[in-house]
Design an enzyme around this catalytic site. Structure first.
Site, PDB file in Angstrom:
ATOM      1  N   ARG A  34     -30.624  40.737-107.095  1.00  6.67           N
ATOM      2  CA  ARG A  34     -30.430  39.357-107.550  1.00  6.67           C
ATOM      3  C   ARG A  34     -29.757  39.310-108.930  1.00  6.67           C
ATOM      4  O   ARG A  34     -29.098  38.341-109.250  1.00  6.67           O
ATOM      5  CB  ARG A  34     -31.773  38.617-107.595  1.00  6.67           C
ATOM      6  CG  ARG A  34     -32.238  38.209-106.211  1.00  6.67           C
ATOM      7  CD  ARG A  34     -33.479  37.362-106.274  1.00  6.67           C
ATOM      8  NE  ARG A  34     -33.776  36.809-104.969  1.00  6.67           N
ATOM      9  CZ  ARG A  34     -34.849  36.088-104.691  1.00  6.67           C
ATOM     10  NH1 ARG A  34     -35.745  35.843-105.629  1.00  6.67           N
ATOM     11  NH2 ARG A  34     -35.034  35.606-103.484  1.00  6.67           N
ATOM     12  N   LYS A 196     -45.325  35.355 -93.318  1.00  7.16           N
ATOM     13  CA  LYS A 196     -45.736  33.949 -93.311  1.00  7.16           C
ATOM     14  C   LYS A 196     -45.325  33.226 -92.033  1.00  7.16           C
ATOM     15  O   LYS A 196     -44.189  32.792 -91.907  1.00  7.16           O
ATOM     16  CB  LYS A 196     -45.123  33.226 -94.522  1.00  7.16           C
ATOM     17  CG  LYS A 196     -45.723  33.668 -95.835  1.00  7.16           C
ATOM     18  CD  LYS A 196     -45.044  32.930 -96.981  1.00  7.16           C
ATOM     19  CE  LYS A 196     -44.688  33.885 -98.096  1.00  7.16           C
ATOM     20  NZ  LYS A 196     -43.496  33.575 -98.823  1.00  7.16           N
ATOM     21  N   GLY A 349     -36.688  38.965 -99.441  1.00  4.47           N
ATOM     22  CA  GLY A 349     -37.050  40.054-100.352  1.00  4.47           C
ATOM     23  C   GLY A 349     -37.434  41.353 -99.662  1.00  4.47           C
ATOM     24  O   GLY A 349     -36.917  42.421 -99.985  1.00  4.47           O
ATOM     25  N   GLY A 372     -36.431  32.274 -98.837  1.00  2.60           N
ATOM     26  CA  GLY A 372     -36.713  30.883 -98.484  1.00  2.60           C
ATOM     27  C   GLY A 372     -35.441  30.043 -98.430  1.00  2.60           C
ATOM     28  O   GLY A 372     -35.276  29.198 -97.538  1.00  2.60           O
TER      29      GLY A 372
HETATM   30  C1  3PG Z   1     -37.749  33.096-103.991  1.00  2.00           C
HETATM   31  O1  3PG Z   1     -37.898  34.281-104.296  1.00  2.00           O
HETATM   32  O2  3PG Z   1     -38.032  32.655-102.880  1.00  2.00           O
HETATM   33  C2  3PG Z   1     -37.116  32.194-105.010  1.00  2.00           C
HETATM   34  O3  3PG Z   1     -36.962  32.856-106.228  1.00  2.00           O
HETATM   35  C3  3PG Z   1     -37.915  30.943-105.181  1.00  2.00           C
HETATM   36  O4  3PG Z   1     -39.205  31.273-105.588  1.00  2.00           O
HETATM   37  P1  3PG Z   1     -40.465  30.482-104.980  1.00  2.00           P
HETATM   38  O5  3PG Z   1     -40.525  30.765-103.527  1.00  2.00           O
HETATM   39  O6  3PG Z   1     -41.642  31.016-105.765  1.00  2.00           O
HETATM   40  O7  3PG Z   1     -40.207  29.018-105.272  1.00  2.00           O
HETATM   41 MG    MG Z   2     -39.886  32.045-101.900  1.00  2.25          MG
END
Ligand code: 3PG
Ligand code: MG
Length: 392
Positions: A34, A196, A349, A372
């Site tokens: 990132r 999830k 991730g 997300g």
């Molecule tokens: C992520 O890793 O999904 C983004 O950085 C957003 O973070 P969050 O899901 O904690 O809002």
């Molecule tokens: Mg997230």
């Protein structure tokens, strides 16, 4: 939307929003992709010889509290390394940042402490936005992976700026995702795994409208087995969502989507490891990876598909031997892209952590920094800042 190519940043104070929410363990960054992917945006701005670049980002979910282990200090060290330039880490209270403070800092690049340490970020409080507007002239949003969040940095700060645009990463990622909808090569395959289940159900229902094949792994596959009445031992399952499985089946049938689930698993109880078929998961054992039969079955579908997107691993990838199945899936996606020119997109991730072990990453058409955010676009939604025309 304007991009950074529309501006010259000479002598300007640039407020740059990025997503440096990287995975960290024992104070070590596990994957810096990132940060790496924003470097071209920073370099373009630096080439224009700006006065300062003030970088804002978040780490984790501190929810308005200052949590030491979510400090961005290690991120500032990594950013310095990648840019080969000293980055000033401003760890003091952002709400007290002003022109005088800015003048005292000699470095060109300043990284502010975690924006989520301030409740104003979540509350979309204009006070935080005004503070940051006072010290900068142009706003650049390159935080693709956080674009689905309705927060101050995304939604309020830019509204105060006359001059604003998106960075290279944001521009590229949005276009890359749009290709999935815009005359995609058929057949289209979605591979969805991970933990999830709640965030995946809506997605699965939506994508059945346009995909041809669906492969499910991870927690959602155990949730499926539980619904079908099989014993899943201690495998991860989201009990609240067992009842939504018939809906997924219905959506697949209605839209003629062929659904594939694992046939075999690697299961584990403390140090004992076994290979079992899906109907044979013993009590007290948890599924930690998919087995060879499943890999073989999935490989055929992957090699038949011409647009493929993959989000969420198929096993407990933090343990090296249990990342085997996920890595194999990635290898077949790479093969499909190399041999048949399939358009392949991998994001999220944990999927990216597994991808790190893959030698031929260049075979994958798109490695998205979004987890997300990627799912959000795949659900056919427009990011809030685009919908509300916060940056035009
Ligand atoms: C992520 O890793 O999904 C983004 O950085 C957003 O973070 P969050 O899901 O904690 O809002
Ligand atoms: Mg997230």
């Amino acid at each position: 939307m304007k991009t950074i190519n529309n501006y010259n940043f000479n002598k300007k104070n640039v407020l740059l929003l990025v997503d440096f929410n990287v995975p960290v363990k024992n104070n070590i960054i596990l994957d810096n992709i990132r940060i790496v992917k924003v470097i071209p945006t920073i370099n373009k701005i630096l080439n224009d010889k700006p006065n300062k670049i003030i970088v804002i980002t978040h780490l984790g979910r501190p929810n308005g509290k200052k949590i030491k282990k979510l400090s961005l200090e290690i991120v500032s060290i990594e950013l310095s390394k990648l840019l080969k330039k000293n980055v000033f880490f401003y760890k003091k209270d952002i709400m007290k940042f002003n022109d005088n403070e800015l003048k005292k800092i000699k470095n060109k690049i300043i990284l502010l402490e975690n924006i989520r340490f301030y409740k104003e970020e979540k509350n979309k409080d204009i006070k935080l936005a005004i503070k940051l507007k006072k010290i900068s002239d142009i706003f650049v949003n390159d935080a693709f992976a956080a674009s689905h969040r309705d927060v101050c940095s995304n939604m309020i700060i830019p509204t105060l700026f006359k001059y604003k645009c998106i960075g290279y990463l944001m521009d590229k990622e949005i276009k890359d995702m749009e290709k999935i909808f815009n005359k995609p090569k058929k057949p289209i395959l979605a591979i969805i795994g991970g933990g999830k289940v709640s965030t995946k159900i809506g997605l699965i229902k939506y994508i059945t409208k346009y995909i041809d094949y669906l492969i499910l792994g991870g927690c959602i596959s155990y949730t499926f087995l539980k619904y079908q009445g099989y014993n899943i031992g201690n495998s991860c399952v989201d009990d609240k969502y067992v009842n939504t499985i018939p809906e997924i089946i219905k959506h697949c049938k209605k839209n003629n989507v062929k659904l594939f689930l694992p046939d075999d698993f690697i299961v584990c109880k403390k140090k004992k490891i076994k290979k079992v078929n899906y109907f044979n998961i013993p009590n007290n054992y948890s599924g930690v990876d998919i087995g060879e039969k499943s890999i073989k079955k999935f490989s055929k579908i992957i090699l038949k598909s011409r647009t493929i997107f993959f989000n969420g691993p198929f096993g407990l990838i933090e343990v090296k031997k249990f990342s085997y199945g996920t890595l194999k899936i990635i290898k077949y996606i790479g093969m499909s892209s190399k041999k048949y020119k399939s358009y392949s997109v991998i994001g999220g991730g944990e999927s990216l952590l597994t991808l790190k072990k893959y030698k031929h990453k260049n075979r994958i058409s798109v490695i998205s920094t979004g987890g997300g955010a990627m799912l959000y676009i795949l659900k056919g939604k427009k990011f809030p800042f685009i919908k509300k025309k916060v940056i035009i």
